[in-house]
Design a protein around this motif. Sequence first.
Motif, PDB file in Angstrom:
ATOM      1  N   PHE A 195      72.380  19.157  88.969  1.00 13.10           N
ATOM      2  CA  PHE A 195      73.132  18.004  90.118  1.00 13.10           C
ATOM      3  C   PHE A 195      71.787  17.801  91.127  1.00 13.10           C
ATOM      4  N   VAL A 196      71.999  16.720  92.008  1.00 13.19           N
ATOM      5  CA  VAL A 196      70.853  16.609  92.815  1.00 13.19           C
ATOM      6  C   VAL A 196      71.061  17.121  94.253  1.00 13.19           C
ATOM      7  N   GLY A 197      70.217  18.191  94.454  1.00 11.60           N
ATOM      8  CA  GLY A 197      70.496  19.116  95.907  1.00 11.60           C
ATOM      9  C   GLY A 197      70.599  18.064  97.066  1.00 11.60           C
ATOM     10  N   ARG A 198      71.672  18.241  97.874  1.00  8.86           N
ATOM     11  CA  ARG A 198      71.862  17.626  99.024  1.00  8.86           C
ATOM     12  C   ARG A 198      70.809  17.818 100.031  1.00  8.86           C
ATOM     13  N   ALA A 199      70.027  18.803 100.057  1.00  8.86           N
ATOM     14  CA  ALA A 199      69.045  19.230 100.956  1.00  8.86           C
ATOM     15  C   ALA A 199      67.674  18.655 100.572  1.00  8.86           C
ATOM     16  N   SER A 200      67.190  18.927  99.191  1.00  7.24           N
ATOM     17  CA  SER A 200      66.029  18.743  98.611  1.00  7.24           C
ATOM     18  C   SER A 200      65.996  17.493  97.950  1.00  7.24           C
ATOM     19  N   GLY A 201      67.070  16.775  97.694  1.00  6.00           N
ATOM     20  CA  GLY A 201      67.038  15.417  97.001  1.00  6.00           C
ATOM     21  C   GLY A 201      66.400  15.459  95.580  1.00  6.00           C
ATOM     22  N   ASP A 255      68.636  30.812 103.417  1.00  2.44           N
ATOM     23  CA  ASP A 255      67.960  30.435 102.387  1.00  2.44           C
ATOM     24  C   ASP A 255      66.415  30.626 102.647  1.00  2.44           C
ATOM     25  N   TRP A 256      66.059  31.132 101.388  1.00  2.00           N
ATOM     26  CA  TRP A 256      64.301  31.077 101.539  1.00  2.00           C
ATOM     27  C   TRP A 256      63.644  30.554 100.170  1.00  2.00           C
ATOM     28  N   PRO A 257      62.549  29.929 100.457  1.00  6.60           N
ATOM     29  CA  PRO A 257      61.978  29.413 101.527  1.00  6.60           C
ATOM     30  C   PRO A 257      63.086  28.339 102.466  1.00  6.60           C
ATOM     31  N   ALA A 258      62.900  28.536 103.559  1.00 10.72           N
ATOM     32  CA  ALA A 258      63.785  27.628 104.435  1.00 10.72           C
ATOM     33  C   ALA A 258      63.556  26.138 104.176  1.00 10.72           C
ATOM     34  N   VAL A 259      64.590  25.395 103.881  1.00 10.50           N
ATOM     35  CA  VAL A 259      64.778  24.042 103.887  1.00 10.50           C
ATOM     36  C   VAL A 259      65.717  23.348 104.931  1.00 10.50           C
ATOM     37  N   VAL A 260      65.150  22.693 105.572  1.00 12.89           N
ATOM     38  CA  VAL A 260      66.071  21.609 106.524  1.00 12.89           C
ATOM     39  C   VAL A 260      67.103  21.296 106.151  1.00 12.89           C
ATOM     40  N   GLY A 261      68.220  21.565 106.609  1.00 13.65           N
ATOM     41  CA  GLY A 261      69.571  21.214 106.421  1.00 13.65           C
ATOM     42  C   GLY A 261      70.273  21.832 105.295  1.00 13.65           C
ATOM     43  N   ARG A 262      69.647  22.892 104.811  1.00 10.52           N
ATOM     44  CA  ARG A 262      70.436  23.729 103.712  1.00 10.52           C
ATOM     45  C   ARG A 262      71.146  24.634 104.295  1.00 10.52           C
ATOM     46  N   VAL A 263      70.959  25.633 105.179  1.00  5.39           N
ATOM     47  CA  VAL A 263      71.979  26.408 105.733  1.00  5.39           C
ATOM     48  C   VAL A 263      73.086  25.434 106.516  1.00  5.39           C
ATOM     49  N   GLY A 264      74.115  25.893 106.329  1.00  3.43           N
ATOM     50  CA  GLY A 264      75.285  25.118 106.854  1.00  3.43           C
ATOM     51  C   GLY A 264      75.894  24.418 105.896  1.00  3.43           C
ATOM     52  N   LEU A 265      75.439  24.104 104.656  1.00  4.03           N
ATOM     53  CA  LEU A 265      76.025  23.430 103.536  1.00  4.03           C
ATOM     54  C   LEU A 265      77.237  24.085 103.037  1.00  4.03           C
ATOM     55  N   ASN A 266      78.163  23.099 102.797  1.00  3.95           N
ATOM     56  CA  ASN A 266      79.661  23.801 102.383  1.00  3.95           C
ATOM     57  C   ASN A 266      79.505  23.423 100.835  1.00  3.95           C
TER      58      ASN A 266
END
Length: 660
Positions: free
Chosen positions: A146-152, A113-124
């Motif tokens: 939807f509400v992003g699981r990484a960004s909220g 991902d870019w810009p990098a967000v903590v927790g986004r890489v690896g999401l299924n």
Amino acid sequence: MFTSRSLKSRLLLGLAITWFLVVSLMLAMSWQLGKTMVHATNVSHLRYEATLLADEVTQEVVMRIQALERLRETIGSTEDPDWISYQLRQSDSLLPWFDGIVVANSEGVVVADWPAVVGRVGLNTADLEYFAMLRGSRRPYVSEPFVGRASGVPIVLISVPRFTEQGDFDGFIGGVLKLDSGGLFNRLAKVRLGDSGFAGVATASGKILYHPDSKLVNVAVPDKRMNSLLDLALDGWEGDGVGKLLNGQMALQSYAQVWPANWIVGLYLPLEQAQWPLTNFIRQLWWLWVALALFTLPLLLWMLGRVLSPLRQLEKQIGEVGLGHRETVSLATNMRELQQVARTFNRVENERQLLLGDLQEREAFLDSVLNAAPQGMFVANIHGDITYMNPALLEMLGIAADMPMELWLKQVHSDDIEGARDMWLHSLHTGSDFVRQLRFLRSDEELLWLDIHARVVTLSQDGHTLGLVGVVKDITERREQEALQRWEAEHDPLTGLLNRRGFERRLEEAFADFQKTSTPSALLLFDLDHFKPINDEGGHALGDEMLRRIAQVVAWEVRRSDHVARQGGDEFGVLLPSCTLSQARRIAESLRQAVREISVTHQGKEYLVTLSIGVTTFNEADGSVANVLARADAGSYKAKGLGRDGVVVNMTDTNYEAVE
């Protein structure tokens, strides 16, 4: 001072009332004309703005999709996360268009991902709706909010699929758009429609994407009972009208579609705001008329006092003639005009007395004839008021002879009363026969169909109208039989659904509407899998019971505006007017699931059936409904060939776009 009994006061009052009515009529006409012009102007502006905004949003979405496709070509078919991350960092030019970019592999796992967000890489994302749509359609897709699981935060994802060198699905590249900040909807935030007008965007599934009140973002749109126009827009309609807002205000509304994203753009202008300049102008005009009236009425009072003084004696004598205290008017005046009025009045009064005597004789004879008639008959005066009903008609209508006309008229069906009244007045004015069929609700709640034929009665000497005489027949049984025959001609007697004839007529109408207005419509054709054993082992009675249950479930699952038909045997069809392909696919899937739960039992054995459904929509290449039917039928056979119990979407005569 003068009393209200004087001619002077009556004329003055009449002039004042006439003045008031003329002024009120002019103001009302000005208001109606102005309101029509204001409405037309504002609707035209809203329609233009809505179309413009929808085109801009469409262009923005298309440009973002194209940018993602270029990035896909740059990245290629590699699965190396480091290489993909490097390429994303080199694509900073995309950041003004997106709040972030993610890349997922064929399993739906985000690898970069870019810009990098903590927790986004690896999401299924494999279990999310947009991944399933991308993998199934293999085309660019705009997700539901939807509400992003990484960004909220609430977001939508614009995605394009990736492919291997062999052409297999290999994941996706997605552009993240936050809904709680500017970005794609910056243009809508700048829309100004007066003080309280605004623009909004929603998905076809009914989720709000943009609204001036940010608390409403990602909230479901109001119930269709509150705003029917918005409900139509969610089904693919484009247009304008008047509807209710969330705060209860009535507002002008215009809707346009963003087809690549399956979104709806709506513009809203409260009626109160749209009509405020007109209201202010009418108020000022009203006070101008009031001031003019206050100046004019005293002048009229003085003029009437001088002109009407000779008429007081005439007024008094005419009143005495009306009361029967004298037979003629006799004025001691030198005014030739008043003398002529007196002579004319005396002549008319003499003729009236002669005519009244003759009319009374005729009425006595007519009463005896009507009372003995077995048919329902009535008599009306020259003003159209019914003055007599014979016993047969009173019994037919279930009313009393002394019941006022204004009361029993209320028992005439509301859909028939206005048309009957207009025709009645036309007959009085022209002397033509009154012929009408209408519905009448008796006091005992029985609804009658009445056939009424009335004829104007005139004097042969001078053509003077005496009134009307009419005959009334009870045709309720005949009308009910005709209605039953019309229904049976287009409906299946076993299930109550449309038969082939009724279904084909509605299909032709929908196809004609599509050719004129490009209104999208979909067609579902299916027959029952495993139905033959039910007839063979349980008999036709068991098969008929299964058909009735299936017909009931199918009718429950579709929309009220849709048409369901049993075309013969175990063949069924569903016409979905104003329906997009994605909506038709969802409806077909719900039908398939619902029918799987239906069963019948015979001698302890349970029988189940499934559906093999072919789905298609009208397209510009169709020359007739036969082309549409052939595609849907081919889709149904394809579903059977794939193992039955399935839905096949067939958009061309040779290509099956999707199989579920």
